[in-house]
Design an enzyme around this catalytic site. Structure first.
Site, PDB file in Angstrom:
ATOM      1  CD  GLU A   1      11.797   4.293   9.544  1.00  0.00           C
ATOM      2  OE1 GLU A   1      11.632   5.375  10.149  1.00  0.00           O
ATOM      3  OE2 GLU A   1      11.984   4.214   8.324  1.00  0.00           O
TER       4      GLU A   1
ATOM      5  CE  LYS B   1      -3.206   3.131   1.034  1.00  0.00           C
ATOM      6  NZ  LYS B   1      -2.297   4.288   1.206  1.00  0.00           N
TER       7      LYS B   1
ATOM      8  CD  GLU C   1       9.242  13.211  11.561  1.00  0.00           C
ATOM      9  OE1 GLU C   1      10.142  12.542  11.031  1.00  0.00           O
ATOM     10  OE2 GLU C   1       8.122  12.740  11.851  1.00  0.00           O
TER      11      GLU C   1
ATOM     12  N   GLY D   1       6.157   5.519   8.440  1.00  0.00           N
ATOM     13  CA  GLY D   1       5.354   6.722   8.330  1.00  0.00           C
ATOM     14  C   GLY D   1       5.304   7.473   9.643  1.00  0.00           C
TER      15      GLY D   1
ATOM     16  CB  CYS E   1      12.223   8.832   8.661  1.00  0.00           C
ATOM     17  SG  CYS E   1      13.336   7.531   8.066  1.00  0.00           S
TER      18      CYS E   1
ATOM     19  N   GLY F   1       1.330   5.145  13.012  1.00  0.00           N
ATOM     20  CA  GLY F   1       1.902   3.931  13.586  1.00  0.00           C
ATOM     21  C   GLY F   1       1.188   3.510  14.858  1.00  0.00           C
TER      22      GLY F   1
END
Length: 487
Positions: free
Chosen positions: A260, A186, A391, A238, A294, A243
């Site tokens: 992750e 996906k 972030e 993501g 990331c 998550g």
């Protein structure tokens, strides 16, 4: 349909299939070129019913002798055939990826697609090496033959982000297929093209129908896939929030997950560092891919004695970057992925400036159209500032000085995240001591951004659960089974 700079590029078949049959999806999402802000395709949105059909086909393929009964060396050969097909298709794969992401096609050709192929080849050699072990019972007398098996876990949902679509897909697809699982991929709604093309190449390379499938769509599509009862494991890269939702959805069925997630990775430049090397690396460790990485080093701590020199150097590196469209081979940085992401990154910078945080001057030139954001260096950012803690996922570097290495490590570890950390020093003792106490899944010393299929990658704290890459990732796709036989 307008493909800015990619005239003649053939898009993959956008239709979704299950067991070779085309699905009549009802809804679509626009695929937007972030360089021109124009829509160039309508991407199918798989419904829960569509997801069910694709997963069921993957489950049937997992049980079928054509895949489950395949000798390991034949599985290796199929994976190498897929890698060969990707190499032969590299210019088209790169163009599709560049069109979708907005990143310069020259970088995609040199970095992204070769990396994805390397990951696939690294894991293509594993099927014939996966085995259990024989042994003896340690606490039970008698004659027994005891051994273990390592069996593929089943159907894997691989859910990937938009910053490195094909690379991060292959981080999941390659080890899962090597283990003998089947995969439903996906991709992010913004970047589906390379995933759709990958499945076409897999089919042409001879992988049985249903072994590698794709579902495109939005968050609801991903949620339906992650919660499907036939899915044995979810591998996700993501945002931390998504998550957490995937982890919550896994609880009722105790489904395996690898997550992750986000990062706010620190970089430490010591007084003794080789600044000629550290400055450009720290700069591009944040600005590469327009900061959409990331494990980018987006928090920078510099020894006070060299703080001004380092910041001036990093700002100069940022100013020298040529921002431009993906089809322009002279471009070094592309746009952010979407208008929403541009608004998010700009909001962080605007709020920081409103709070009195100084931004270094920048001479970067932005194209008139597209979601571009100039590399931005912020000075003397307080530890409590939003831009130092959250972030951003853009080319924004928050910096602060430090006076001794213990203070720098304390600053670095003062974060909810723990994906990566970087330290620049000539002192091996400092490097080893810092590497031991920095709270991060990977510590880079005098280098940046060197993830590799040979070593595990993942995060501590809010940066995730489990590891990708290395031999360690294979355990996530294999079920150990012990067999105890009385003689």
């Amino acid at each position: 349909m307008t493909l800015l700079g990619f005239d003649g590029l053939e898009l993959p078949d956008l239709a979704l299939t299950a067991a070779g049959d085309r699905l009549a999806t009802a809804a679509t999402l626009p695929d937007v070129d972030p360089c021109s802000e124009s829509i160039f395709a309508d991407i199918p949105v798989a419904s829960a019913s569509d997801v069910d059909q694709v997963v069921e086909a993957a489950w049937q393929a997992f049980r079928a002798p054509a895949w489950r009964g395949l000798a390991p060396l034949w599985r290796e050969r199929l994976l190498h055939r897929l890698a060969d097909a990707m190499e032969a298709d590299l210019p088209r794969l790169a163009a599709l990826e560049a069109l979708d992401t907005g990143k310069p096609v020259s970088i995609v050709e040199a970095v992204d697609i070769p990396a994805a192929i390397s990951w696939l080849r690294a894991y293509a050699g594993w099927p014939s090496k996966l085995a259990g072990r024989a042994g003896t019972l340690s606490a039970t007398p008698g004659d027994y033959h005891v051994y273990s098996r390592r069996e593929p876990i089943g159907v894997v949902a691989a859910i990937t982000p938009w910053n490195f679509p094909l690379v991060l897909a292959m981080w999941k697809v390659a080890p899962a297929l090597a283990a003998g699982c089947t995969v439903v991929l996906k991709p992010a709604p913004e970047t589906p093209l390379s995933a759709l093309r990958l499945v076409e190449l897999a089919r042409a390379a001879g992988l049985p129908e249903g072994v590698l499938s794709v579902v495109t769509g939005d968050g609801a599509t991903g949620a339906a896939l992650a919660a499907h009862p036939r899915i044995a494991k979810v591998a996700f890269t993501g945002s931390t929030a998504t998550g957490q939702a995937i982890l919550a959805a896994s609880v009722p069925d105790l489904r395996r997950v690898t997550l992750e997630l986000g990062g706010k990775s620190p970089s430490i430049i010591c007084a003794d560092a080789d600044l000629a090397s550290a400055i450009p690396q720290a700069a591009m460790g944040c600005f590469f891919n327009s900061g959409q990485v990331c494990y980018a080093g987006t928090r920078l701590y510099v020894h006070r004695s060299v703080y001004d020199e380092v910041l001036e150097g990093i700002a100069a590196v940022g100013s020298a970057q040529k921002l431009g469209p993906s089809a322009d081979r002279a471009s070094q940085l592309g746009p952010l992925i979407s208008a929403r992401q541009h608004a998010r990154v700009s909001g962080f910078v605007e709020r920081a400036r409103a709070a009195g945080i100084e931004a270094m001057p920048s001479a970067a030139v932005l194209p008139e159209r597209g979601y571009y954001h100039a590399p931005t260096v912020l000075r003397n950012v307080p530890a409590t500032a939003e831009v130092m803690r959250d972030e951003v996922f853009g080319p924004v570097l928050a910096t602060a000085p430090f006076d001794d290495i213990e203070e720098a490590i304390a600053f670095a570890n003062d974060s909810a995240y723990g994906l990566a950390a970087h330290i620049f020093t000539r002192d091996l003792a400092t490097a080893h001591r810092a590497s031991a106490v920095l709270e991060a899944g990977t510590v880079f010393v005098n280098c940046v951004m060197l993830a590799d299929p040979a070593f595990p990658f993942g995060g501590m704290k809010m940066s995730g659960i489990g590891r990708e890459n290395g031999s360690e990732v294979l355990d996530a796709y294999l079920e150990p089974k012990s067999v105890v036989m009385a003689l």
